[in-house]
Design a protein around this motif. Structure first.
Motif, PDB file in Angstrom:
ATOM      1  N   ASN A  84       0.557  -1.407   0.361  1.00 51.63           N
ATOM      2  CA  ASN A  84       0.355  -0.237  -0.047  1.00 51.63           C
ATOM      3  C   ASN A  84       0.430   1.304   0.025  1.00 51.63           C
ATOM      4  O   ASN A  84       0.341   2.969  -0.009  1.00 51.63           O
ATOM      5  CB  ASN A  84      -0.857   0.106   0.550  1.00 51.63           C
ATOM      6  N   ILE A  85       2.082   0.981   0.301  1.00 55.15           N
ATOM      7  CA  ILE A  85       2.632   2.261   1.157  1.00 55.15           C
ATOM      8  C   ILE A  85       3.994   2.145  -0.338  1.00 55.15           C
ATOM      9  O   ILE A  85       5.057   1.036  -0.512  1.00 55.15           O
ATOM     10  CB  ILE A  85       3.342   2.932   2.062  1.00 55.15           C
ATOM     11  N   GLY A  86       4.445   3.938  -0.431  1.00 50.50           N
ATOM     12  CA  GLY A  86       5.524   3.695  -1.441  1.00 50.50           C
ATOM     13  C   GLY A  86       6.318   4.720  -1.322  1.00 50.50           C
ATOM     14  O   GLY A  86       5.895   5.955  -0.654  1.00 50.50           O
ATOM     15  N   PHE A  87       7.807   5.021  -1.033  1.00 51.61           N
ATOM     16  CA  PHE A  87       8.649   5.305  -0.325  1.00 51.61           C
ATOM     17  C   PHE A  87       9.437   6.576  -1.326  1.00 51.61           C
ATOM     18  O   PHE A  87      10.171   5.873  -2.397  1.00 51.61           O
ATOM     19  CB  PHE A  87       9.721   4.952   0.313  1.00 51.61           C
ATOM     20  N   VAL A  88       9.964   7.690  -1.373  1.00 51.90           N
ATOM     21  CA  VAL A  88      11.152   8.571  -2.169  1.00 51.90           C
ATOM     22  C   VAL A  88      11.580   9.292  -1.076  1.00 51.90           C
ATOM     23  O   VAL A  88      11.315   9.293  -0.174  1.00 51.90           O
ATOM     24  CB  VAL A  88       9.589  10.099  -2.815  1.00 51.90           C
ATOM     25  N   PHE A  89      13.041   9.171  -0.887  1.00 50.05           N
ATOM     26  CA  PHE A  89      14.129   9.877   0.145  1.00 50.05           C
ATOM     27  C   PHE A  89      14.358  10.634  -1.117  1.00 50.05           C
ATOM     28  O   PHE A  89      15.481  10.583  -1.560  1.00 50.05           O
ATOM     29  CB  PHE A  89      14.631   8.698   0.595  1.00 50.05           C
ATOM     30  N   GLN A  90      15.356  11.207   0.319  1.00 52.44           N
ATOM     31  CA  GLN A  90      16.114  12.534   0.177  1.00 52.44           C
ATOM     32  C   GLN A  90      17.336  11.624  -0.865  1.00 52.44           C
ATOM     33  O   GLN A  90      18.010  11.872  -1.520  1.00 52.44           O
ATOM     34  CB  GLN A  90      16.733  13.009   1.468  1.00 52.44           C
ATOM     35  N   VAL A 156       6.485   3.688  -7.194  1.00 53.05           N
ATOM     36  CA  VAL A 156       5.211   4.349  -7.737  1.00 53.05           C
ATOM     37  C   VAL A 156       4.188   2.835  -8.047  1.00 53.05           C
ATOM     38  O   VAL A 156       3.997   2.166  -9.012  1.00 53.05           O
ATOM     39  CB  VAL A 156       4.503   5.498  -9.203  1.00 53.05           C
ATOM     40  N   VAL A 157       5.643   1.546  -9.283  1.00 54.35           N
ATOM     41  CA  VAL A 157       5.372   0.528  -9.577  1.00 54.35           C
ATOM     42  C   VAL A 157       4.200  -0.393  -8.771  1.00 54.35           C
ATOM     43  O   VAL A 157       3.671  -1.136  -9.696  1.00 54.35           O
ATOM     44  CB  VAL A 157       6.305   0.031  -9.635  1.00 54.35           C
ATOM     45  N   ASN A 159       1.889   0.346  -7.847  1.00 52.05           N
ATOM     46  CA  ASN A 159       0.612   1.067  -7.798  1.00 52.05           C
ATOM     47  C   ASN A 159      -0.160   1.169  -6.551  1.00 52.05           C
ATOM     48  O   ASN A 159      -0.913   1.119  -5.706  1.00 52.05           O
ATOM     49  CB  ASN A 159      -0.509   0.112  -8.460  1.00 52.05           C
ATOM     50  N   PRO A 160       1.169   2.146  -5.254  1.00 47.96           N
ATOM     51  CA  PRO A 160       0.526   2.366  -3.810  1.00 47.96           C
ATOM     52  C   PRO A 160      -0.425   3.097  -3.619  1.00 47.96           C
ATOM     53  O   PRO A 160      -0.862   4.154  -4.570  1.00 47.96           O
ATOM     54  CB  PRO A 160       1.448   2.477  -3.556  1.00 47.96           C
ATOM     55  N   HIS A 161      -1.464   2.836  -2.831  1.00 48.43           N
ATOM     56  CA  HIS A 161      -2.343   4.209  -2.096  1.00 48.43           C
ATOM     57  C   HIS A 161      -1.581   5.237  -1.932  1.00 48.43           C
ATOM     58  O   HIS A 161      -2.712   6.536  -1.895  1.00 48.43           O
ATOM     59  CB  HIS A 161      -3.556   3.447  -1.057  1.00 48.43           C
ATOM     60  N   LEU A 162      -0.532   5.370  -1.357  1.00 46.27           N
ATOM     61  CA  LEU A 162      -0.027   5.995  -0.714  1.00 46.27           C
ATOM     62  C   LEU A 162       2.167   6.392  -0.911  1.00 46.27           C
ATOM     63  O   LEU A 162       2.450   5.263  -0.369  1.00 46.27           O
ATOM     64  CB  LEU A 162       0.051   6.187   0.604  1.00 46.27           C
ATOM     65  N   ILE A 163       1.919   7.639  -1.174  1.00 49.14           N
ATOM     66  CA  ILE A 163       3.240   7.913  -1.795  1.00 49.14           C
ATOM     67  C   ILE A 163       4.383   8.874  -0.469  1.00 49.14           C
ATOM     68  O   ILE A 163       3.669  10.150  -0.227  1.00 49.14           O
ATOM     69  CB  ILE A 163       3.765   8.243  -2.900  1.00 49.14           C
ATOM     70  N   LEU A 164       4.938   7.966   0.171  1.00 45.98           N
ATOM     71  CA  LEU A 164       5.747   8.754   1.665  1.00 45.98           C
ATOM     72  C   LEU A 164       7.313   9.275   0.823  1.00 45.98           C
ATOM     73  O   LEU A 164       7.935   8.494   0.253  1.00 45.98           O
ATOM     74  CB  LEU A 164       5.997   8.400   2.282  1.00 45.98           C
ATOM     75  N   ALA A 165       7.174  10.755   0.684  1.00 47.34           N
ATOM     76  CA  ALA A 165       8.530  11.403   0.432  1.00 47.34           C
ATOM     77  C   ALA A 165       8.863  12.322   1.823  1.00 47.34           C
ATOM     78  O   ALA A 165       8.546  13.075   1.625  1.00 47.34           O
ATOM     79  CB  ALA A 165       7.780  12.513  -0.690  1.00 47.34           C
ATOM     80  N   ASP A 166      10.311  11.936   1.967  1.00 44.32           N
ATOM     81  CA  ASP A 166      10.725  12.566   3.238  1.00 44.32           C
ATOM     82  C   ASP A 166      12.493  13.999   2.209  1.00 44.32           C
ATOM     83  O   ASP A 166      13.213  13.168   1.984  1.00 44.32           O
ATOM     84  CB  ASP A 166      11.906  11.510   4.041  1.00 44.32           C
ATOM     85  N   LEU A 187       1.484  12.570 -10.529  1.00 45.93           N
ATOM     86  CA  LEU A 187       1.078  11.642 -10.050  1.00 45.93           C
ATOM     87  C   LEU A 187      -0.102  11.680  -8.663  1.00 45.93           C
ATOM     88  O   LEU A 187      -1.365  11.221  -9.210  1.00 45.93           O
ATOM     89  CB  LEU A 187       2.129  10.670  -8.739  1.00 45.93           C
ATOM     90  N   ASN A 188       0.107  13.095  -8.144  1.00 44.98           N
ATOM     91  CA  ASN A 188      -1.341  13.749  -7.141  1.00 44.98           C
ATOM     92  C   ASN A 188      -2.253  13.779  -7.933  1.00 44.98           C
ATOM     93  O   ASN A 188      -3.493  13.497  -7.403  1.00 44.98           O
ATOM     94  CB  ASN A 188      -1.189  14.719  -6.420  1.00 44.98           C
ATOM     95  N   GLN A 189      -2.260  14.014  -9.582  1.00 46.73           N
ATOM     96  CA  GLN A 189      -3.459  14.753 -10.146  1.00 46.73           C
ATOM     97  C   GLN A 189      -4.256  13.714 -10.682  1.00 46.73           C
ATOM     98  O   GLN A 189      -5.129  13.729 -11.227  1.00 46.73           O
ATOM     99  CB  GLN A 189      -2.800  16.019 -10.932  1.00 46.73           C
ATOM    100  N   ASN A 190      -3.248  12.177 -10.717  1.00 43.67           N
ATOM    101  CA  ASN A 190      -4.007  11.201 -11.132  1.00 43.67           C
ATOM    102  C   ASN A 190      -4.423  10.443 -10.241  1.00 43.67           C
ATOM    103  O   ASN A 190      -4.893   9.013 -10.807  1.00 43.67           O
ATOM    104  CB  ASN A 190      -3.031  10.568 -11.684  1.00 43.67           C
TER     105      ASN A 190
END
Length: 233
Positions: A84-90, A156-157, A159-166, A187-190
């Motif tokens: 359910n969750i995708g992560f994007v890190f610094q 995003v690969v 298809n998570p419900h939520l993306i957390l970006a740090d 991505l948010n607009q989609n």
């Protein structure tokens, strides 16, 4: 999408007790883009770890997709997180020994998808992030902006419900940072829900709402009248 009620996190050692979060309560609806801001040490990263099911709170309730998850075991957290969750890190957190394609494919291997389904999803994500032409390159052969595109593709690969970006633009120059923010806005607009921790007021302008933390508490929730529109990427 998620709701916290009096969420607290206390770190204890033999000599010191530190309250990182103190009775934090808020809701985030499906499809929102929310920025979490505040000075260093205010609890932003601790909160993101709990929202991403990397850690449990000490006290309080956390509802994710309708389920109360604050007391989940590590196995329960891992199973919920990977679906359910995708992560994007610094720091991108790409694996140097894997090429672009393999880095993006990795979450799908953990999900146990077939090779044909993995191929379809990875190629779709790479096309979406416009990094398909670099699929056989390794992370150290890419620019910072390209590495973050790969990191977003990996997030995003599945298809998570939520993306957390740090701090997703923290290691990028302004031009590449703007590219990444436009990717997240698109991505948010989609329809993807995004929660982003940032020090950058410029990055926060892409969000619909800003939650400000100070000393582990929510001091302000600003619902904005407008937002920055994403451009072509």
């Amino acid at each position: 999408m998620l709701k916290t009620v009096n969420l607290s996190k206390i770190f204890r050692t033999d000599e010191v007790e530190t309250t990182a979060l103190n009775k934090v309560s808020f809701e985030i609806k499906k499809g929102e883009f929310v920025a979490i801001m505040g000075p260093s040490g205010c609890g932003k990263s601790t909160l993101l770890n709990i929202l991403g099911l990397l850690d449990n709170p000490t006290e309080g309730e956390y509802y994710f997709l309708g389920n109360e998850v604050s007391g989940f075991t590590e196995k329960q957290r891992a199973n919920t997180r990977k679906q359910n969750i995708g992560f994007v890190f610094q720091n991108f957190n790409l694996i140097d020994e894997l090429n672009v394609y393999e880095n993006v494919e990795l979450p799908l291997i953990y999900l146990g998808l077939s090779s044909s389904e993995r191929k379809r999803r990875v190629e779709s994500a790479l096309e979406q992030m416009q990094i398909m032409h670099r699929r056989k390159h390794f992370p150290l052969q890419l620019s910072g902006g390209q590495q973050q595109r790969v990191a977003v593709a990996r997030a995003v690969v599945a298809n998570p419900h939520l993306i957390l970006a740090d701090e997703p633009t923290g290691n990028l120059d302004s031009a590449h940072g703007e590219e990444v923010m436009n990717l997240l806005a698109s991505l948010n607009q989609n329809g993807t829900t995004i929660i982003m921790v940032t020090h950058s007021q410029r990055d926060a302008e892409y969000a619909q709402r800003i939650i400000r933390l100070f000393d582990g508490q929510v001091i302000n929730e600003n619902i904005k009248a407008g937002r920055v529109e994403s451009g072509n990427f």
